[in-house]
Enzyme design. Structure first.
Site, mmCIF file in Angstrom:
data_model
loop_
_atom_site.group_PDB
_atom_site.id
_atom_site.type_symbol
_atom_site.label_atom_id
_atom_site.label_comp_id
_atom_site.label_asym_id
_atom_site.label_seq_id
_atom_site.Cartn_x
_atom_site.Cartn_y
_atom_site.Cartn_z
ATOM 1 N N LYS A 79 0.836 -1.209 0.000
ATOM 2 C CA LYS A 79 0.000 0.000 0.000
ATOM 3 C C LYS A 79 0.871 1.260 0.000
ATOM 4 N N CYS A 168 -12.344 2.390 16.972
ATOM 5 C CA CYS A 168 -11.028 1.821 16.702
ATOM 6 C C CYS A 168 -10.211 1.634 17.986
ATOM 7 N N MET A 169 -9.630 2.706 18.493
ATOM 8 C CA MET A 169 -8.713 2.594 19.629
ATOM 9 C C MET A 169 -9.358 2.962 20.965
ATOM 10 N N MET A 337 -8.117 -4.941 16.724
ATOM 11 C CA MET A 337 -9.570 -4.791 16.709
ATOM 12 C C MET A 337 -10.354 -6.028 17.147
ATOM 13 N N GLY A 374 -4.331 1.584 14.941
ATOM 14 C CA GLY A 374 -4.820 1.360 13.597
ATOM 15 C C GLY A 374 -4.455 2.455 12.622
ATOM 16 N N GLN A 375 -4.923 3.668 12.918
ATOM 17 C CA GLN A 375 -4.797 4.746 11.945
ATOM 18 C C GLN A 375 -3.461 5.479 12.120
HETATM 19 N N1 LIG Z 1 -17.371 -3.820 9.585
HETATM 20 C C1 LIG Z 1 -16.347 -3.110 10.047
HETATM 21 N N2 LIG Z 1 -16.401 -1.760 10.024
HETATM 22 C C2 LIG Z 1 -15.382 -1.044 10.522
HETATM 23 C C3 LIG Z 1 -14.243 -1.668 11.073
HETATM 24 C C4 LIG Z 1 -14.199 -3.095 11.071
HETATM 25 O O1 LIG Z 1 -13.216 -3.717 11.512
HETATM 26 N N3 LIG Z 1 -15.265 -3.770 10.564
HETATM 27 N N4 LIG Z 1 -13.218 -0.907 11.573
HETATM 28 C C5 LIG Z 1 -13.509 0.455 12.030
HETATM 29 C C6 LIG Z 1 -12.245 1.207 12.195
HETATM 30 S S1 LIG Z 1 -11.097 0.549 13.272
HETATM 31 C C7 LIG Z 1 -11.967 2.343 11.541
HETATM 32 S S2 LIG Z 1 -10.529 3.194 11.922
HETATM 33 C C8 LIG Z 1 -12.939 2.903 10.585
HETATM 34 C C9 LIG Z 1 -12.301 3.597 9.393
HETATM 35 O O2 LIG Z 1 -13.328 4.134 8.621
HETATM 36 P P1 LIG Z 1 -13.224 5.505 7.819
HETATM 37 O O3 LIG Z 1 -12.438 6.485 8.551
HETATM 38 O O4 LIG Z 1 -14.611 5.875 7.481
HETATM 39 O O5 LIG Z 1 -12.495 4.968 6.502
HETATM 40 P P2 LIG Z 1 -11.447 5.648 5.532
HETATM 41 O O6 LIG Z 1 -11.594 4.950 4.230
HETATM 42 O O7 LIG Z 1 -10.114 5.620 6.135
HETATM 43 O O8 LIG Z 1 -11.987 7.114 5.405
HETATM 44 C C10 LIG Z 1 -11.143 8.233 5.338
HETATM 45 C C11 LIG Z 1 -11.727 9.170 4.300
HETATM 46 O O9 LIG Z 1 -10.986 10.387 4.310
HETATM 47 C C12 LIG Z 1 -10.641 10.752 2.966
HETATM 48 N N5 LIG Z 1 -9.395 11.512 3.059
HETATM 49 C C13 LIG Z 1 -8.132 11.097 2.898
HETATM 50 N N6 LIG Z 1 -7.257 12.076 3.188
HETATM 51 C C14 LIG Z 1 -7.996 13.155 3.521
HETATM 52 C C15 LIG Z 1 -7.665 14.470 3.947
HETATM 53 O O10 LIG Z 1 -6.505 14.845 4.067
HETATM 54 N N7 LIG Z 1 -8.704 15.295 4.231
HETATM 55 C C16 LIG Z 1 -10.006 14.912 4.125
HETATM 56 N N8 LIG Z 1 -10.952 15.787 4.440
HETATM 57 N N9 LIG Z 1 -10.338 13.671 3.716
HETATM 58 C C17 LIG Z 1 -9.356 12.809 3.440
HETATM 59 C C18 LIG Z 1 -10.512 9.446 2.234
HETATM 60 O O11 LIG Z 1 -10.711 9.650 0.854
HETATM 61 C C19 LIG Z 1 -11.608 8.599 2.917
HETATM 62 O O12 LIG Z 1 -12.842 8.682 2.267
HETATM 63 O O13 LIG Z 1 -13.777 1.858 10.103
HETATM 64 C C20 LIG Z 1 -14.489 1.207 11.112
HETATM 65 N N10 LIG Z 1 -15.454 0.325 10.499
HETATM 66 N N1 LIG Z 2 -4.247 -3.462 5.090
HETATM 67 C C1 LIG Z 2 -4.796 -2.690 6.023
HETATM 68 N N2 LIG Z 2 -4.117 -2.417 7.145
HETATM 69 C C2 LIG Z 2 -4.711 -1.672 8.107
HETATM 70 C C3 LIG Z 2 -5.984 -1.093 7.929
HETATM 71 C C4 LIG Z 2 -6.652 -1.360 6.699
HETATM 72 O O1 LIG Z 2 -7.771 -0.877 6.455
HETATM 73 N N3 LIG Z 2 -6.028 -2.163 5.784
HETATM 74 N N4 LIG Z 2 -6.548 -0.343 8.901
HETATM 75 C C5 LIG Z 2 -5.769 0.072 10.055
HETATM 76 C C6 LIG Z 2 -6.672 0.259 11.198
HETATM 77 S S1 LIG Z 2 -7.498 1.751 11.352
HETATM 78 C C7 LIG Z 2 -6.830 -0.676 12.159
HETATM 79 S S2 LIG Z 2 -7.879 -0.362 13.473
HETATM 80 C C8 LIG Z 2 -6.023 -1.908 12.168
HETATM 81 C C9 LIG Z 2 -6.827 -3.168 12.523
HETATM 82 O O2 LIG Z 2 -5.967 -4.255 12.554
HETATM 83 P P1 LIG Z 2 -6.483 -5.700 13.009
HETATM 84 O O3 LIG Z 2 -7.326 -5.581 14.207
HETATM 85 O O4 LIG Z 2 -5.329 -6.593 13.072
HETATM 86 O O5 LIG Z 2 -7.422 -6.128 11.774
HETATM 87 P P2 LIG Z 2 -8.913 -6.683 11.670
HETATM 88 O O6 LIG Z 2 -8.944 -7.463 10.409
HETATM 89 O O7 LIG Z 2 -9.904 -5.607 11.839
HETATM 90 O O8 LIG Z 2 -9.173 -7.661 12.905
HETATM 91 C C10 LIG Z 2 -8.211 -8.477 13.502
HETATM 92 C C11 LIG Z 2 -8.704 -9.832 13.846
HETATM 93 O O9 LIG Z 2 -9.680 -9.847 14.883
HETATM 94 C C12 LIG Z 2 -10.220 -11.145 14.804
HETATM 95 N N5 LIG Z 2 -11.364 -11.371 15.701
HETATM 96 C C13 LIG Z 2 -12.676 -11.333 15.410
HETATM 97 N N6 LIG Z 2 -13.412 -11.690 16.483
HETATM 98 C C14 LIG Z 2 -12.552 -11.975 17.483
HETATM 99 C C15 LIG Z 2 -12.694 -12.435 18.828
HETATM 100 O O10 LIG Z 2 -13.791 -12.640 19.346
HETATM 101 N N7 LIG Z 2 -11.554 -12.616 19.548
HETATM 102 C C16 LIG Z 2 -10.309 -12.417 19.018
HETATM 103 N N8 LIG Z 2 -9.257 -12.626 19.800
HETATM 104 N N9 LIG Z 2 -10.150 -11.998 17.748
HETATM 105 C C17 LIG Z 2 -11.246 -11.770 16.986
HETATM 106 C C18 LIG Z 2 -10.553 -11.267 13.342
HETATM 107 O O11 LIG Z 2 -10.722 -12.623 12.960
HETATM 108 C C19 LIG Z 2 -9.350 -10.592 12.700
HETATM 109 O O12 LIG Z 2 -8.430 -11.522 12.190
HETATM 110 O O13 LIG Z 2 -5.436 -2.097 10.906
HETATM 111 C C20 LIG Z 2 -4.733 -0.974 10.413
HETATM 112 N N10 LIG Z 2 -4.028 -1.443 9.264
HETATM 113 S S1 SF4 Z 3 2.684 2.475 7.337
HETATM 114 FE FE1 SF4 Z 3 1.487 0.583 7.180
HETATM 115 S S2 SF4 Z 3 0.534 0.720 5.164
HETATM 116 FE FE2 SF4 Z 3 2.231 2.187 5.163
HETATM 117 S S3 SF4 Z 3 3.977 1.070 4.336
HETATM 118 FE FE3 SF4 Z 3 4.062 0.886 6.558
HETATM 119 S S4 SF4 Z 3 3.021 -1.051 7.004
HETATM 120 FE FE4 SF4 Z 3 2.434 -0.443 4.913
HETATM 121 MO MO LIG Z 4 -9.109 1.623 13.072
#
Ligand SMILES: Nc1nc2c(c(=O)[nH]1)N[C@H]1C(S)=C(S)[C@@H](COP(=O)(O)OP(=O)(O)OC[C@H]3O[C@@H](n4cnc5c(=O)[nH]c(N)nc54)[C@H](O)[C@@H]3O)O[C@H]1N2
Ligand SMILES: Nc1nc2c(c(=O)[nH]1)N[C@H]1C(S)=C(S)[C@@H](COP(=O)(O)OP(=O)(O)OC[C@H]3O[C@@H](n4cnc5c(=O)[nH]c(N)nc54)[C@H](O)[C@@H]3O)O[C@H]1N2
Ligand code: SF4
Ligand SMILES: [Mo]
Length: 752
Positions: A79, A168-169, A337, A374-375
């Site tokens: 990425k 998230c966090m 997460m 995460g973020q």
């Molecule tokens: N089912 C399910 N849903 C989840 C989760 C999950 O595990 N399962 N995880 C949750 C978690 S941990 C997270 S963090 C959220 C993330 O969810 P979101 O924050 O809604 O996802 P992003 O795609 O990161 O959205 C960021 C947006 O900001 C825009 N953007 C990028 N750079 C900029 C900038 O500089 N300025 C502005 N104004 N916009 C910008 C991008 O184009 C994008 O549309 O999703 C949550 N939703």
């Molecule tokens: N490629 C990629 N990397 C990312 C992101 C992305 O969108 N894409 N987003 C970033 C962000 S904002 C976040 S928050 C992180 C999230 O990073 P992770 O939390 O590592 O990713 P997820 O896939 O949301 O979920 C992790 C695991 O939780 C497990 N899980 C589900 N239910 C349970 C349960 O009951 N118990 C336990 N122990 N585990 C369970 C799921 O099977 C999954 O494998 O990733 C960050 N990095």
């Molecule tokens: S910050 Fe995360 S997404 Fe970006 S290069 Fe490093 S591991 Fe990959």
């Molecule tokens: Mo997140």
């Protein structure tokens, strides 16, 4: 993309290649055209926070390469390496849009901003300041988040400001605060190079934190005695590489962690001296229990009980406890997460931290609890900016009168300006939008129309004619911008400057490399403009983000998050700096709370570690019981739904979906199912099925895989065409208000 260095890929340690698929091999960068100059920055994506250089030619981003001096040692995952391609996507939003006669139409900045300001002003005048709200992000720059918070809390006078870190966090923050009194981890990435045991709970680091995962594998390669333990219901890429995989029933891992603690107690792996000196014990909300009471409470959690609860054999649980607890062996826990996105999220955090505390494996190289953020700026902007409904900058609380007074003084506001009433947390904010309590919402750097749980419900609230939705976005359309009344074009990543803080408390400066596309403006400037139009211009009177950073450092002074010494100049030079960092000459802190490393530990403190965030300098071990998730499978909805990420995509794929090679890789959400379920339900691989929950339904294709958990369907939430979040549940952890994205009940039927 022409030149991800093939030779470099081949030079990588073999263990990396064995553990990760070809797609996840770290690369050094991508070059479309040889750049004229390189600008220091940070990856736009995950909380790993890889340092990189942006290559610029003719005012365009034509290359990136990893920063070899930074913690990522020059590596980037796919990425990060493909960042340049998103900048010029045809979907970049190049001018403001205003909804007219039901359609979003091109407008001037003046027209768009005067409309936003007049609607906000009107609402505030007629319905009070709490009728407007701001929904932000752990991906906004710290200076932007700080400005938004100052405008809403200090200017407008509402605490209705929250953000996606609540999705998230928030549970990790709750865990740290209840255990240590202060948010954020105490360890650092370097601890990975010393740990002999890694306990990953609910973290798929191989896909979500790939460069840190690479560092873990390198540790194992250099030190084959290293053990990796993974607790995850699904056989993830991370679990596939574990020495021990605890394949727990969804939601039933509290019992496992308690049973591990019991084994450590029974087998005398605990550090009695450390416990007496540094720990308190808590039940409910009070830390008024004893070590003896804890041991008695723990007696119920035998490995056999945990086996009955979680489906993981008692032998495996005992093995995990023995590895983690073995005296003298450095051990590190990591979680994400699978832990935080749970109605027991904070409690799970407590139980993970308990293991490090009772064994005294904390604050030493290779021994620490360490949540993976995460973020890219979740470990920074939101806490420093104070941009959650209950917070003020640097851990200060809205509900605390002395804290409000401090911030009023800092912001030069009249006493009583900051409201004492906490605002709505993220999901509750959208419920307030639905009920009409909130009438105007400003969304920045997040895409809630796709990422909120039970999204169908909140999409309706956003689309309603009775609500006024402003979306600041870099791309259009998104699943949120399509619902907006006004869409403001934001400058993206390389087009502006500011600070990001990654998982290890490392703050880094992202330099501006190029001019914003089209008419786009940095969110910093847009917020200043809005502030001015609402009559709060003097509050946001910062000529540059650097000037705002100076005030932010001032706000940090004297707090447990002190980085007063982190000047812009130092950040320009360094590949990031770790706080606490209170003076301009302090080098930064790798291990917090540790005498000789953390400058906030009292010089005459007689012990190795001082948990100065808590009364009496003692951390708390909490007794937390296993409960059931909010929704369990039943006769009507017999399967679990689990949701999360894959390596190649970022959240709602507004960014990664613009990169051809990534868009071609697994962007379509599929229902990952175990062969036994596929067979039992009379389905076949590739068939279209309808997934139905109590909240919505969705058609996906089946992907049959041995890695799925029997009885459970896994789907990622990246696909903007197929919204997985129509199915998920908006049940919240009562302590952190974080939703239970990871567990819901569904049914799966063939779709004609
Ligand atoms: N089912 C399910 N849903 C989840 C989760 C999950 O595990 N399962 N995880 C949750 C978690 S941990 C997270 S963090 C959220 C993330 O969810 P979101 O924050 O809604 O996802 P992003 O795609 O990161 O959205 C960021 C947006 O900001 C825009 N953007 C990028 N750079 C900029 C900038 O500089 N300025 C502005 N104004 N916009 C910008 C991008 O184009 C994008 O549309 O999703 C949550 N939703
Ligand atoms: N490629 C990629 N990397 C990312 C992101 C992305 O969108 N894409 N987003 C970033 C962000 S904002 C976040 S928050 C992180 C999230 O990073 P992770 O939390 O590592 O990713 P997820 O896939 O949301 O979920 C992790 C695991 O939780 C497990 N899980 C589900 N239910 C349970 C349960 O009951 N118990 C336990 N122990 N585990 C369970 C799921 O099977 C999954 O494998 O990733 C960050 N990095
Ligand atoms: S910050 Fe995360 S997404 Fe970006 S290069 Fe490093 S591991 Fe990959
Ligand atoms: Mo997140």
């Amino acid at each position: 993309m022409t030149s991800i260095s093939r030779r470099k890929v081949l030079e990588l340690p073999l263990a990396w290649a064995a553990a990760t698929s070809l797609e996840s091999l770290p690369v050094l960068g991508a070059v479309t055209q040889e750049p004229d100059r390189w600008v220091k920055s940070v990856c736009r994506y995950c909380g790993t926070g890889c340092g990189l250089f942006i290559g610029v030619k003719d005012g365009k981003v034509t290359a990136v390469k990893g920063d070899a001096r930074n913690h990522n040692e020059g590596y980037l995952c796919v990425k990060g390496a493909m960042l340049p391609e998103m900048m010029d996507s045809p979907d970049r939003l190049l001018h403001p849009l205003v909804r007219k006669n039901g359609q979003l139409q091109r407008a001037s900045w003046e027209e768009a901003m005067s409309l936003v300001a007049s609607r906000f002003r009107q609402s505030i005048e007629q319905h009070g300041p709490d009728s407007v709200a701001f929904y932000g992000s752990g991906q906004a720059l710290t200076e932007e988040t700080y400005l938004a918070n100052k405008l809403f809390k200090g200017g407008i006078g509402t605490n209705n400001i929250d953000g996606n870190p609540r999705l998230c966090m928030a549970s990790a923050a709750g865990g740290y605060i209840t255990a240590f009194g202060k948010d954020e981890p105490m360890g650092c990435y370097e601890d990975i190079d010393y740990a002999n045991v890694f306990l990953l709970v609910g973290s798929n680091a191989a896909e979500a934190h790939p460069i840190l995962w690479g560092r873990i594998l390198r540790r194992k390669e250099n030190n084959p005695a290293t053990r990796i333990i993974v607790v995850d219901p699904r056989r993830t890429r991370t679990a596939a590489y574990a020495d021990l995989w605890l394949d727990c029933k969804p939601g039933m891992d509290l019992s496992i962690l308690n049973a591990m603690a019991q084994v450590m107690v029974n087998e005398e792996m605990v550090d009695e001296r450390f416990i007496r000196t540094h720990l308190q014990f808590g039940l409910g909300a009070e830390a008024n229990q004893s070590w003896e009471a804890y041991k008695q409470w723990l007696a119920a959690y035998t490995p056999q009980r945990a086996e009955a609860d979680s489906g993981v054999s008692a032998d495996k649980i005992i093995q995990a406890a023995r590895w983690f607890g073995e005296p003298g062996v450095p051990a590190m826990s990591m979680w994400t997460m699978g832990v935080n996105q749970r109605t027991q999220g904070v409690w799970l955090n407590n139980l993970i931290m308990n293991l490090s505390l009772i064994t005294g494996k904390i604050g030493k190289p290779g021994s620490t609890p360490f949540s993976l953020t995460g973020q890219p700026n979740a470990c920074g902007g939101v806490r420093d900016g104070g941009a959650l409904a209950h917070l003020l900058p640097f851990g200060r609380l809205v509900a605390n009168a002395a804290h409000r007074t401090e911030v009023e003084a800092l912001w030069k506001l009249p006493a009583g300006r900051i409201s004492a009433k906490p605002g709505h947390s993220a999901v509750e904010m959208f419920q307030a939008l639905e009920s009409g309590q909130v009438k105007c919402l400003y969304v920045m750097t997040t895409n809630p129309g796709q990422s909120l749980p039970n999204a169908g419900r909140y999409r309706k609230a956003m689309a309603s004619e009775d609500t006024f939705l402003v979306v600041a976005e870099a791309f259009h359309p998104t699943r949120t911008s399509e619902l907006a009344d006004v869409v403001l074009p934001s400058a993206l990543w390389a087009e502006k400057e500011g600070i990001y803080g990654c998982s290890e408390r490392r703050y880094q400066l992202l330099e501006k490399a190029i001019e914003p596309s089209g008419e786009a403006r940095p969110d910093f400037d847009i917020l200043k403009d809005l502030g001015q139009r609402l009559g709060h211009g003097s509050l946001l009177d910062f000529p540059t983000p650097a000037a705002a950073w100076d005030e932010i450092r001032e706000a940090a002074r004297g707090t447990a998050y002190d980085f007063t010494g982190m000047t812009r100049d130092r950040l320009r030079q360094a590949s990031g700096l770790l706080w606490p960092l209170p003076t301009p000459t302090h080098p930064g802190t790798r291990r917090r709370y540790v005498q000789g490393e953390d400058p906030l530990v009292a010089a005459d403190w007689p012990h190795r570690i001082q948990f100065y965030g808590r009364p009496g300098n003692k951390a708390v071990v909490w007794m937390r019981d296993q409960k059931l998730p909010a929704e369990m499978p039943d006769a009507e909805y017999p399967l679990y739904l689990n949701t999360g990420r894959i390596l190649e995509h970022w959240h709602t794929a507004t960014m990664t979906g613009k990169v051809k090679a990534l868009a071609a890789t697994h962007l379509e959400a599929v229902a990952e199912m175990h062969p036994t379920d596929v067979k039992r339900l009379g389905l076949r691989n590739g068939q279209r099925v309808r997934l139905r929950s109590r909240r919505g339904s969705l058609v996906l294709r089946v992907r049959q895989t041995e890695n799925a958990r029997p009885g459970s369907v896994y789907a990622h939430f990246h696909d903007p065409e197929r919204l997985t979040n129509l199915l998920t549940i908006d049940a919240l952890d009562p302590a952190s208000k974080e939703p239970e994205f990871k567990i819901a009940a569904i049914t799966v039927e063939p779709e004609p």
